[in-house]
Enzyme design. Sequence first.
Site, mmCIF file in Angstrom:
data_model
loop_
_atom_site.group_PDB
_atom_site.id
_atom_site.type_symbol
_atom_site.label_atom_id
_atom_site.label_comp_id
_atom_site.label_asym_id
_atom_site.label_seq_id
_atom_site.Cartn_x
_atom_site.Cartn_y
_atom_site.Cartn_z
ATOM 1 C CE LYS A 97 37.590 31.465 120.371
ATOM 2 N NZ LYS A 97 36.234 29.868 119.825
ATOM 3 N NE ARG B 290 26.760 37.200 114.558
ATOM 4 C CZ ARG B 290 27.043 38.374 115.523
ATOM 5 N NH1 ARG B 290 25.694 38.948 115.669
ATOM 6 N NH2 ARG B 290 27.940 38.316 116.434
ATOM 7 C CE1 TYR C 186 37.811 35.520 120.751
ATOM 8 C CE2 TYR C 186 39.576 35.191 119.710
ATOM 9 C CZ TYR C 186 38.030 34.530 119.854
ATOM 10 O OH TYR C 186 37.746 33.761 118.479
ATOM 11 C CG ASP D 69 22.814 31.737 117.620
ATOM 12 O OD1 ASP D 69 24.422 31.518 116.893
ATOM 13 O OD2 ASP D 69 23.284 33.027 118.557
ATOM 14 C CB VAL E 134 27.543 26.704 123.551
ATOM 15 C CG1 VAL E 134 26.849 26.989 122.713
ATOM 16 C CG2 VAL E 134 27.762 28.777 124.326
ATOM 17 C CB THR F 129 31.819 37.061 110.752
ATOM 18 O OG1 THR F 129 32.999 37.365 112.575
ATOM 19 C CG2 THR F 129 32.409 35.575 110.114
HETATM 20 N N1 LIG Z 1 35.750 36.390 112.936
HETATM 21 C C1 LIG Z 1 37.143 36.033 113.113
HETATM 22 O O1 LIG Z 1 38.248 36.970 112.835
HETATM 23 C C2 LIG Z 1 37.423 34.903 113.894
HETATM 24 C C3 LIG Z 1 38.357 34.401 114.274
HETATM 25 C C4 LIG Z 1 39.077 33.650 114.893
HETATM 26 C C5 LIG Z 1 37.956 32.674 115.119
HETATM 27 N N2 LIG Z 1 37.278 32.992 115.466
HETATM 28 C C6 LIG Z 1 35.854 32.240 115.782
HETATM 29 O O2 LIG Z 1 35.728 31.195 114.847
HETATM 30 C C7 LIG Z 1 34.005 31.364 115.879
HETATM 31 C C8 LIG Z 1 32.809 31.990 115.162
HETATM 32 O O3 LIG Z 1 33.286 33.093 115.514
HETATM 33 P P1 LIG Z 1 32.106 34.436 113.761
HETATM 34 O O4 LIG Z 1 32.502 34.666 113.110
HETATM 35 O O5 LIG Z 1 30.919 33.364 113.075
HETATM 36 O O6 LIG Z 1 30.859 35.551 115.054
HETATM 37 P P2 LIG Z 1 29.916 36.357 115.164
HETATM 38 O O7 LIG Z 1 30.093 36.795 116.054
HETATM 39 O O8 LIG Z 1 29.490 36.735 113.527
HETATM 40 O O9 LIG Z 1 29.042 34.551 115.257
HETATM 41 C C9 LIG Z 1 28.493 33.922 116.635
HETATM 42 C C10 LIG Z 1 27.752 33.793 116.773
HETATM 43 O O10 LIG Z 1 27.386 32.649 118.211
HETATM 44 C C11 LIG Z 1 26.530 33.008 119.258
HETATM 45 N N3 LIG Z 1 26.312 32.803 120.297
HETATM 46 C C12 LIG Z 1 27.379 33.595 120.986
HETATM 47 N N4 LIG Z 1 26.975 33.747 122.640
HETATM 48 C C13 LIG Z 1 26.559 31.957 122.632
HETATM 49 C C14 LIG Z 1 25.617 31.240 123.320
HETATM 50 N N5 LIG Z 1 26.237 31.700 124.829
HETATM 51 N N6 LIG Z 1 25.467 30.566 123.332
HETATM 52 C C15 LIG Z 1 24.486 30.796 122.191
HETATM 53 N N7 LIG Z 1 25.317 30.716 121.267
HETATM 54 C C16 LIG Z 1 25.892 31.871 121.644
HETATM 55 C C17 LIG Z 1 26.094 34.437 118.561
HETATM 56 O O11 LIG Z 1 24.843 34.747 118.984
HETATM 57 C C18 LIG Z 1 26.168 34.685 117.214
HETATM 58 O O12 LIG Z 1 25.100 34.402 116.354
HETATM 59 C C19 LIG Z 1 33.781 32.030 116.720
HETATM 60 O O13 LIG Z 1 34.899 30.177 117.808
HETATM 61 C C20 LIG Z 1 34.703 32.362 117.206
HETATM 62 O O14 LIG Z 1 35.690 32.463 117.896
HETATM 63 C C21 LIG Z 1 36.609 33.963 114.706
#
Ligand SMILES: NC(=O)c1ccc[n+]([C@@H]2O[C@H](COP(=O)([O-])OP(=O)(O)OC[C@H]3O[C@@H](n4cnc5c(N)ncnc54)[C@H](O)[C@@H]3O)[C@@H](O)[C@H]2O)c1
Length: 260
Positions: free
Chosen positions: A169, A23, A165, A44, A74, A200
Amino acid sequence: MPAALARSTDLTGRVALITGAARGQGAGHARTLAAAGASVVLTDLDEAGAEAVAASVRAATGRPDAALALRHDVADAADWERVVARAVERYGRLDVLVNNAALWRTAPVGEQDEEEFRTLLSVNLVGPFLGIRAALPALRAAGGGSIINISSTAGLKGIPGHSAYGASKFGLRGLTRSAALDVAAEGIRINTVHPGMIDTPMIGAVTGDGDATARDWPHIPARRIGTPEDVSGLVLFLASDASAYVTGAEFAVDGGLGAQ
Ligand SMILES: NC(=O)c1ccc[n+]([C@@H]2O[C@H](COP(=O)([O-])OP(=O)(O)OC[C@H]3O[C@@H](n4cnc5c(N)ncnc54)[C@H](O)[C@@H]3O)[C@@H](O)[C@H]2O)c1
């Protein structure tokens, strides 16, 4: 060589593994890299979700072999060995790793639970380390490659409530810089991407119900929330030969949020 440069984001014949691809941004990166010609391995914890995205990638590209979905934690070293081996077994090589999977939890530092702190480090920081280590032999065998570590604005500056967090990061940023130096001479590049607020499920509690992209976001200089596609453009650049001389670097994609 402008024509050659324009063609250099073509990923035909390349193989990319994207974690957290069921996702959100990971699904977006898988779609974009596949549209650029790559075969994509979507991993995932949510295997059914990853398979649904993989099916949509196969349909969109018209390539029945364009995408493979695998269950993957992961934070588990043995799981990493398994998914990299499956990727190479299925597609014969690995060129790109996108360390995208992560957890987001917030709490004031005095109330931050220790177990949760450790979990965030385990998934968000140890996970990408395990991924780099597991992928290196395959990237070497391919003659080089690109690893893209997805950090955050919280990896560039302090944010209240983000001790766990943010530590994960910022740590990912340090891991990236040092690891990039270890493998730069082998043609393997490692960079960080620092998304700002991206629409997201991860930040669903912040964006609430309704269309977050249609709203005004006054605290973001660009006045809008980002989309997964906003980040995918940068991921495509870093995955491709267009960024052949880019390594150990940090890229914000945040509508100006981190510049304030
Ligand atoms: N959405 C934001 O605003 C935002 C901002 C800054 C950084 N990020 C980073 O962007 C990346 C993607 O985030 P997103 O917004 O798509 O998040 P999301 O939560 O929508 O998707 C994250 C996915 O990672 C999977 N996941 C979680 N733990 C896991 C594990 N142990 N092993 C395998 N899969 C696992 C979840 O099942 C999920 O499908 C992440 O690294 C997040 O920290 C997101």
